[in-house]
Write a protein that holds these residues in place. Structure first.
Motif, PDB file in Angstrom:
ATOM      1  N   UNK A  79       3.729   0.304  -9.103  1.00  0.00           N
ATOM      2  CA  UNK A  79       4.571  -0.542  -9.462  1.00  0.00           C
ATOM      3  C   UNK A  79       4.602  -1.895  -8.862  1.00  0.00           C
ATOM      4  N   UNK A  80       3.552  -2.330  -8.563  1.00  0.00           N
ATOM      5  CA  UNK A  80       3.519  -3.691  -7.803  1.00  0.00           C
ATOM      6  C   UNK A  80       4.278  -4.991  -8.602  1.00  0.00           C
ATOM      7  N   UNK A  81       3.938  -4.821 -10.045  1.00  0.00           N
ATOM      8  CA  UNK A  81       4.407  -5.753 -10.766  1.00  0.00           C
ATOM      9  C   UNK A  81       5.857  -5.748 -11.305  1.00  0.00           C
ATOM     10  N   UNK A  82       6.466  -4.848 -10.730  1.00  0.00           N
ATOM     11  CA  UNK A  82       7.746  -4.646 -11.464  1.00  0.00           C
ATOM     12  C   UNK A  82       8.904  -5.734 -11.115  1.00  0.00           C
ATOM     13  N   UNK A  83       9.696  -6.072 -12.234  1.00  0.00           N
ATOM     14  CA  UNK A  83      10.546  -7.134 -12.306  1.00  0.00           C
ATOM     15  C   UNK A  83      11.555  -6.813 -11.055  1.00  0.00           C
ATOM     16  N   UNK A  84      12.019  -7.904 -10.409  1.00  0.00           N
ATOM     17  CA  UNK A  84      13.133  -7.800  -9.454  1.00  0.00           C
ATOM     18  C   UNK A  84      14.287  -7.403 -10.052  1.00  0.00           C
ATOM     19  N   UNK A  85      15.291  -6.556  -9.270  1.00  0.00           N
ATOM     20  CA  UNK A  85      16.737  -6.458  -9.814  1.00  0.00           C
ATOM     21  C   UNK A  85      16.711  -5.255 -10.975  1.00  0.00           C
ATOM     22  N   UNK A  86      15.713  -4.446 -11.171  1.00  0.00           N
ATOM     23  CA  UNK A  86      15.542  -3.384 -11.847  1.00  0.00           C
ATOM     24  C   UNK A  86      15.364  -2.101 -11.156  1.00  0.00           C
ATOM     25  N   UNK A  87      15.365  -1.057 -11.906  1.00  0.00           N
ATOM     26  CA  UNK A  87      15.107  -0.045 -11.220  1.00  0.00           C
ATOM     27  C   UNK A  87      13.821   0.163 -10.581  1.00  0.00           C
ATOM     28  N   UNK A  88      12.804  -0.087 -11.117  1.00  0.00           N
ATOM     29  CA  UNK A  88      11.317   0.145 -10.669  1.00  0.00           C
ATOM     30  C   UNK A  88      11.420  -1.252  -9.587  1.00  0.00           C
ATOM     31  N   UNK A  89      12.031  -2.353  -9.808  1.00  0.00           N
ATOM     32  CA  UNK A  89      11.900  -3.536  -8.808  1.00  0.00           C
ATOM     33  C   UNK A  89      12.612  -2.957  -7.503  1.00  0.00           C
ATOM     34  N   UNK A  90      13.721  -2.263  -7.542  1.00  0.00           N
ATOM     35  CA  UNK A  90      14.651  -1.818  -6.412  1.00  0.00           C
ATOM     36  C   UNK A  90      13.721  -0.803  -5.569  1.00  0.00           C
ATOM     37  N   UNK A  91      13.171   0.147  -6.554  1.00  0.00           N
ATOM     38  CA  UNK A  91      12.143   1.238  -5.986  1.00  0.00           C
ATOM     39  C   UNK A  91      11.138   0.521  -5.171  1.00  0.00           C
ATOM     40  N   UNK A  92      10.512  -0.236  -5.695  1.00  0.00           N
ATOM     41  CA  UNK A  92       9.420  -1.148  -4.893  1.00  0.00           C
ATOM     42  C   UNK A  92       9.824  -1.789  -3.659  1.00  0.00           C
ATOM     43  N   UNK A  93      10.943  -2.600  -3.688  1.00  0.00           N
ATOM     44  CA  UNK A  93      11.590  -3.016  -2.402  1.00  0.00           C
ATOM     45  C   UNK A  93      12.091  -2.124  -1.281  1.00  0.00           C
ATOM     46  N   UNK A  94      12.485  -0.819  -1.801  1.00  0.00           N
ATOM     47  CA  UNK A  94      12.706   0.299  -0.882  1.00  0.00           C
ATOM     48  C   UNK A  94      11.618   0.875  -0.188  1.00  0.00           C
ATOM     49  N   UNK A  95      10.601   0.974  -0.881  1.00  0.00           N
ATOM     50  CA  UNK A  95       9.427   1.639  -0.324  1.00  0.00           C
ATOM     51  C   UNK A  95       8.736   0.622   0.364  1.00  0.00           C
ATOM     52  N   UNK A  96       8.532  -0.544   0.064  1.00  0.00           N
ATOM     53  CA  UNK A  96       8.025  -1.569   0.865  1.00  0.00           C
ATOM     54  C   UNK A  96       8.628  -1.742   2.169  1.00  0.00           C
ATOM     55  N   UNK A  97      10.013  -1.559   2.307  1.00  0.00           N
ATOM     56  CA  UNK A  97      10.607  -1.559   3.538  1.00  0.00           C
ATOM     57  C   UNK A  97      10.434  -0.146   4.436  1.00  0.00           C
ATOM     58  N   UNK A  98      10.561   0.772   3.817  1.00  0.00           N
ATOM     59  CA  UNK A  98      10.198   2.017   4.559  1.00  0.00           C
ATOM     60  C   UNK A  98       8.831   1.887   4.949  1.00  0.00           C
ATOM     61  N   UNK A  99       7.725   1.405   4.092  1.00  0.00           N
ATOM     62  CA  UNK A  99       6.296   1.776   4.512  1.00  0.00           C
ATOM     63  C   UNK A  99       5.817   0.650   5.924  1.00  0.00           C
ATOM     64  N   UNK A 100       6.943  -0.558   5.622  1.00  0.00           N
ATOM     65  CA  UNK A 100       6.574  -1.411   6.747  1.00  0.00           C
ATOM     66  C   UNK A 100       7.446  -0.712   8.141  1.00  0.00           C
ATOM     67  N   UNK A 101       8.542  -0.231   8.072  1.00  0.00           N
ATOM     68  CA  UNK A 101       9.019   0.597   8.994  1.00  0.00           C
ATOM     69  C   UNK A 101       8.083   1.446   9.915  1.00  0.00           C
ATOM     70  N   UNK A 102       7.497   2.446   8.855  1.00  0.00           N
ATOM     71  CA  UNK A 102       6.574   3.279   9.207  1.00  0.00           C
ATOM     72  C   UNK A 102       5.430   2.736  10.015  1.00  0.00           C
ATOM     73  N   UNK A 103       4.796   1.815   9.480  1.00  0.00           N
ATOM     74  CA  UNK A 103       3.697   1.155   9.996  1.00  0.00           C
ATOM     75  C   UNK A 103       4.000   0.475  11.335  1.00  0.00           C
ATOM     76  N   UNK A 104       5.054  -0.320  11.368  1.00  0.00           N
ATOM     77  CA  UNK A 104       5.366  -0.948  12.625  1.00  0.00           C
ATOM     78  C   UNK A 104       5.791   0.132  13.861  1.00  0.00           C
ATOM     79  N   UNK A 105       6.176   1.178  13.480  1.00  0.00           N
ATOM     80  CA  UNK A 105       6.258   2.340  14.333  1.00  0.00           C
ATOM     81  C   UNK A 105       5.081   3.098  14.761  1.00  0.00           C
ATOM     82  N   UNK A 106       4.270   3.492  14.031  1.00  0.00           N
ATOM     83  CA  UNK A 106       3.298   4.341  14.334  1.00  0.00           C
ATOM     84  C   UNK A 106       1.855   3.704  14.332  1.00  0.00           C
ATOM     85  N   UNK A 107       1.685   2.639  13.382  1.00  0.00           N
ATOM     86  CA  UNK A 107       0.464   2.046  13.316  1.00  0.00           C
ATOM     87  C   UNK A 107       0.187   0.551  14.181  1.00  0.00           C
ATOM     88  N   UNK A 108       1.068   0.294  14.933  1.00  0.00           N
ATOM     89  CA  UNK A 108       1.216  -1.075  15.582  1.00  0.00           C
ATOM     90  C   UNK A 108       0.471  -0.894  16.949  1.00  0.00           C
TER      91      UNK A 108
END
Length: 108
Positions: A79-108
């Motif tokens: 869903x990388x090319x999802x338009x901002x402020x759409x359902x897919x865009x919101x899903x993308x934003x949330x997944x990126x936030x969650x992945x970044x949090x996971x990577x900061x905690x466990x992969x750094x």
């Protein structure tokens, strides 16, 4: 990226509505391979597994293991090319936030 709520409709797998199903009345199959070939059945299963896993990640707002991390990365790629402020865009934003949090905690 700001955190935006994901609607329950975006998390649910959409299936045909009852009117569409009425056209299938009288069609019974002993197994899925009577309807689709094996490759299509595998694709459907993988797609369903991904939807279930992503729904769990978005609902809990966390990634619990490396398999879920890989699943989230795969979905982000889809869903990388999802338009901002759409359902897919919101899903993308949330997944990126969650992945970044996971990577900061466990992969750094």
């Amino acid at each position: 990226m700001s955190k935006k709520p994901i609607s329950m409709n975006a998390l649910n797998i959409r299936i045909a509505n009852a009117q569409d199903l009425s056209t299938c009345e009288g069609l019974l199959f002993d197994n899925i391979f009577d309807v689709v070939d094996e490759d299509k059945a595998i694709c459907l299963k993988e797609s369903s597994d991904m939807c279930i896993g992503i729904r769990e990640i978005l609902t809990t707002c966390q990634i619990s293991n490396s398999a879920k991390h890989q699943l989230a990365l795969k979905r982000i790629e889809q869903i990388w090319n999802a338009e901002p402020n759409t359902e897919l865009g919101n899903e993308l934003d949330e997944l990126v936030r969650i992945v970044c949090s996971y990577e900061e905690q466990f992969l750094s």
